[in-house]
Design a protein around this motif. Structure first.
Motif, short mmCIF file in Angstrom:
data_model
loop_
_atom_site.label_atom_id
_atom_site.label_comp_id
_atom_site.label_asym_id
_atom_site.label_seq_id
_atom_site.Cartn_x
_atom_site.Cartn_y
_atom_site.Cartn_z
N GLU A 183 -0.13 40.96 10.07
CA GLU A 183 1.00 41.53 9.32
C GLU A 183 0.94 41.03 7.89
N LYS B 226 3.67 45.81 9.53
CA LYS B 226 4.55 45.01 10.39
C LYS B 226 4.33 45.38 11.85
N GLN C 46 2.28 48.35 13.54
CA GLN C 46 2.54 49.76 13.24
C GLN C 46 1.45 50.35 12.35
N GLU C 47 1.27 51.65 12.43
CA GLU C 47 0.31 52.35 11.60
C GLU C 47 0.99 52.75 10.30
#
Length: 64
Positions: free
Chosen positions: A26, A48, A51-52
């Motif tokens: 992240e 984060k 996620q994409e």
């Protein structure tokens, strides 16, 4: 921030020049592209929780 030098060179996924990068962790990443004959382009990605994130970078002809 993870060292981008450890990233693999992205592969082109399609004829339109799209590609995928896997962030090692992240964080906030500055993504840049450079192509002969075009002005460089960059964008910031905030990654984060796995996620994409989709970024669109527009390459424009370099000024002469």
């Amino acid at each position: 921030m993870p060292d981008p030098a450890h990233w693999h060179t992205p592969r082109l996924d399609s004829a339109d020049g799209t590609f995928r990068l896997a962030a090692p962790a992240e964080g906030v990443y500055q993504i840049g592209v450079a192509v002969d004959g075009c002005a460089p382009a960059s964008a910031t990605a905030v990654v984060k929780g796995g996620q994409e994130v989709l970024l669109r970078l527009q390459l424009n002809p370099a000024a002469n």
